[in-house]
Design a protein around this motif. Structure first.
Motif, mmCIF file in Angstrom:
data_model
loop_
_atom_site.group_PDB
_atom_site.id
_atom_site.type_symbol
_atom_site.label_atom_id
_atom_site.label_comp_id
_atom_site.label_asym_id
_atom_site.label_seq_id
_atom_site.Cartn_x
_atom_site.Cartn_y
_atom_site.Cartn_z
ATOM 1 N N VAL A 93 43.351 10.149 38.957
ATOM 2 C CA VAL A 93 43.414 9.471 40.243
ATOM 3 C C VAL A 93 42.850 8.074 40.029
ATOM 4 C CG1 VAL A 93 42.667 9.460 42.650
ATOM 5 C CG2 VAL A 93 43.107 11.644 41.485
ATOM 6 N N LEU A 94 43.688 7.074 40.229
ATOM 7 C CA LEU A 94 43.269 5.679 40.135
ATOM 8 C C LEU A 94 42.643 5.302 41.470
ATOM 9 C CD1 LEU A 94 46.489 4.319 38.458
ATOM 10 C CD2 LEU A 94 44.259 4.605 37.361
ATOM 11 N N VAL A 95 41.434 4.762 41.447
ATOM 12 C CA VAL A 95 40.696 4.472 42.678
ATOM 13 C C VAL A 95 40.481 2.974 42.810
ATOM 14 C CG1 VAL A 95 38.602 4.967 44.001
ATOM 15 C CG2 VAL A 95 39.529 6.709 42.446
ATOM 16 N N CYS A 96 40.727 2.459 44.014
ATOM 17 C CA CYS A 96 40.482 1.060 44.324
ATOM 18 C C CYS A 96 40.010 0.983 45.769
ATOM 19 C CB CYS A 96 41.750 0.234 44.126
ATOM 20 S SG CYS A 96 43.125 0.725 45.204
ATOM 21 N N GLY A 97 39.478 -0.184 46.171
ATOM 22 C CA GLY A 97 39.137 -0.324 47.575
ATOM 23 C C GLY A 97 37.842 -1.045 47.864
ATOM 24 N N ILE A 98 37.294 -0.723 49.021
ATOM 25 C CA ILE A 98 36.168 -1.441 49.608
ATOM 26 C C ILE A 98 34.857 -0.693 49.385
ATOM 27 C CG2 ILE A 98 35.211 -2.269 51.804
ATOM 28 C CD1 ILE A 98 37.663 -3.835 51.066
ATOM 29 N N GLN A 99 33.832 -1.436 49.070
ATOM 30 C CA GLN A 99 32.450 -0.979 48.879
ATOM 31 C C GLN A 99 32.314 -0.120 47.623
ATOM 32 O OE1 GLN A 99 30.593 0.382 52.510
ATOM 33 N NE2 GLN A 99 30.780 -1.651 53.394
ATOM 34 N N THR A 100 32.428 -0.804 46.492
ATOM 35 C CA THR A 100 32.420 -0.157 45.181
ATOM 36 C C THR A 100 31.218 0.759 44.993
ATOM 37 O OG1 THR A 100 33.313 -2.272 44.409
ATOM 38 C CG2 THR A 100 32.827 -0.620 42.741
ATOM 39 N N GLU A 101 30.037 0.323 45.439
ATOM 40 C CA GLU A 101 28.822 1.095 45.170
ATOM 41 C C GLU A 101 28.532 2.142 46.235
ATOM 42 O OE1 GLU A 101 27.279 -2.548 47.396
ATOM 43 O OE2 GLU A 101 29.055 -1.924 46.283
ATOM 44 N N GLY A 104 32.527 -5.004 46.407
ATOM 45 C CA GLY A 104 31.317 -4.318 46.810
ATOM 46 C C GLY A 104 30.967 -4.572 48.259
ATOM 47 N N SER A 105 29.867 -3.979 48.669
ATOM 48 C CA SER A 105 29.347 -4.189 50.017
ATOM 49 C C SER A 105 28.675 -5.552 50.084
ATOM 50 C CB SER A 105 28.339 -3.095 50.357
ATOM 51 O OG SER A 105 27.170 -3.264 49.574
ATOM 52 N N SER A 106 28.080 -5.854 51.214
ATOM 53 C CA SER A 106 27.379 -7.132 51.365
ATOM 54 C C SER A 106 26.197 -7.244 50.409
ATOM 55 C CB SER A 106 26.910 -7.326 52.807
ATOM 56 O OG SER A 106 26.063 -6.254 53.183
ATOM 57 N N LEU A 107 25.710 -6.124 49.906
ATOM 58 C CA LEU A 107 24.617 -6.130 48.933
ATOM 59 C C LEU A 107 25.049 -6.732 47.598
ATOM 60 C CD1 LEU A 107 21.683 -5.257 48.363
ATOM 61 C CD2 LEU A 107 22.597 -3.045 47.628
ATOM 62 N N ASP A 108 26.305 -6.457 47.188
ATOM 63 C CA ASP A 108 26.841 -6.965 45.926
ATOM 64 C C ASP A 108 28.347 -7.102 46.055
ATOM 65 O OD1 ASP A 108 27.495 -7.591 43.270
ATOM 66 O OD2 ASP A 108 27.382 -5.512 42.619
ATOM 67 N N ARG A 109 28.785 -8.189 46.671
ATOM 68 C CA ARG A 109 30.214 -8.379 46.953
ATOM 69 C C ARG A 109 31.070 -8.355 45.686
ATOM 70 N NH1 ARG A 109 32.890 -6.835 51.285
ATOM 71 N NH2 ARG A 109 34.480 -8.284 51.930
ATOM 72 N N SER A 110 30.478 -8.700 44.532
ATOM 73 C CA SER A 110 31.241 -8.693 43.279
ATOM 74 C C SER A 110 31.664 -7.274 42.898
ATOM 75 C CB SER A 110 30.411 -9.285 42.135
ATOM 76 O OG SER A 110 29.428 -8.366 41.689
ATOM 77 N N GLY A 111 30.918 -6.285 43.364
ATOM 78 C CA GLY A 111 31.210 -4.902 43.015
ATOM 79 C C GLY A 111 30.665 -4.487 41.659
ATOM 80 N N GLN A 112 29.999 -5.395 40.952
ATOM 81 C CA GLN A 112 29.561 -5.088 39.590
ATOM 82 C C GLN A 112 28.570 -3.915 39.529
ATOM 83 O OE1 GLN A 112 31.066 -6.542 36.812
ATOM 84 N NE2 GLN A 112 30.100 -4.717 35.970
ATOM 85 N N MET A 113 27.676 -3.830 40.501
ATOM 86 C CA MET A 113 26.736 -2.710 40.517
ATOM 87 C C MET A 113 27.500 -1.386 40.605
ATOM 88 S SD MET A 113 23.439 -1.900 42.984
ATOM 89 C CE MET A 113 24.196 -2.762 44.339
ATOM 90 N N GLY A 114 28.491 -1.326 41.477
ATOM 91 C CA GLY A 114 29.294 -0.118 41.617
ATOM 92 C C GLY A 114 30.113 0.185 40.371
ATOM 93 N N ILE A 115 30.644 -0.856 39.746
ATOM 94 C CA ILE A 115 31.401 -0.672 38.498
ATOM 95 C C ILE A 115 30.487 -0.089 37.423
ATOM 96 C CG2 ILE A 115 32.589 -1.891 36.619
ATOM 97 C CD1 ILE A 115 33.650 -3.839 38.852
ATOM 98 N N ASN A 116 29.276 -0.623 37.315
ATOM 99 C CA ASN A 116 28.327 -0.112 36.327
ATOM 100 C C ASN A 116 27.964 1.347 36.610
ATOM 101 O OD1 ASN A 116 28.359 -2.595 35.070
ATOM 102 N ND2 ASN A 116 26.434 -3.273 35.984
ATOM 103 N N LEU A 117 27.747 1.685 37.883
ATOM 104 C CA LEU A 117 27.459 3.074 38.242
ATOM 105 C C LEU A 117 28.652 3.976 37.914
ATOM 106 C CD1 LEU A 117 25.604 2.474 41.611
ATOM 107 C CD2 LEU A 117 24.645 3.616 39.589
#
Length: 158
Positions: free
Chosen positions: A92-100, A126-139
């Motif tokens: 399942v390929l996942v994309c979208g809003i609020q990575t983390e 990502g969310s307003s905490l990390d709009r880049s989404g990098q934190m969520g990508i790392n998790l």
């Protein structure tokens, strides 16, 4: 490879950037796609009570999909997970809003259901905490390991 695209909460409530909407639309036109839309129901998920904020009570996916599932809160609905399992896909390929948050929650639900979640790293914000989404990508990499990019998916599709 049999796969499906899961589009997490690409809806007006979360003000997605146009590049994200356009990129997800382009990919969803080339493969089976399922979308989730997060709606507010304080009786189900107490956003207002606990966070002083809540998503809209009515909204819709900004990307056309073969199936759209309503959810309340961060995780995917049981109906969405059951539908994805019934498809018998390899990943399942996942994309979208609020990575983390919501995207990561989708990854956990997919993983727990025995599905193979793979994050499309350049089709998420990502969310307003990390709009880049990098934190969520790392998790995501830490928990599920499987990541790809839109270009890699398109190349695989041929």
């Amino acid at each position: 490879m049999r796969q499906v695209l899961l589009i997490v909460d690409v809806q007006s409530t979360f003000s997605p950037p146009e590049w994200l909407v356009d990129g997800v639309r382009a990919l969803s036109a080339r493969m089976p796609a399922v979308a989730s839309v997060e709606l507010h129901d304080e009786q189900i998920t107490p956003f207002e009570k606990q966070l002083g904020w809540h998503p809209a009570a009515e909204d819709e996916s900004l990307v056309e999909a073969d199936q759209v599932f309503i959810k309340h809160g961060y995780g995917q609905s049981a109906e969405a997970i059951a539908y994805l399992k019934q498809l018998g896909v390899e990943r399942v390929l996942v994309c979208g809003i609020q990575t983390e948050t919501c995207v990561l929650a989708a990854g956990f639900a997919l993983f727990d259901a025995g599905l193979n979640p793979t994050l499309i790293t350049d089709l998420t914000v990502g969310s307003s905490l990390d709009r880049s989404g990098q934190m969520g990508i790392n998790l995501w990499k830490h928990h599920f390991r499987q990541v790809t990019t839109r270009a890699e998916v398109i190349a695989e599709l041929g």
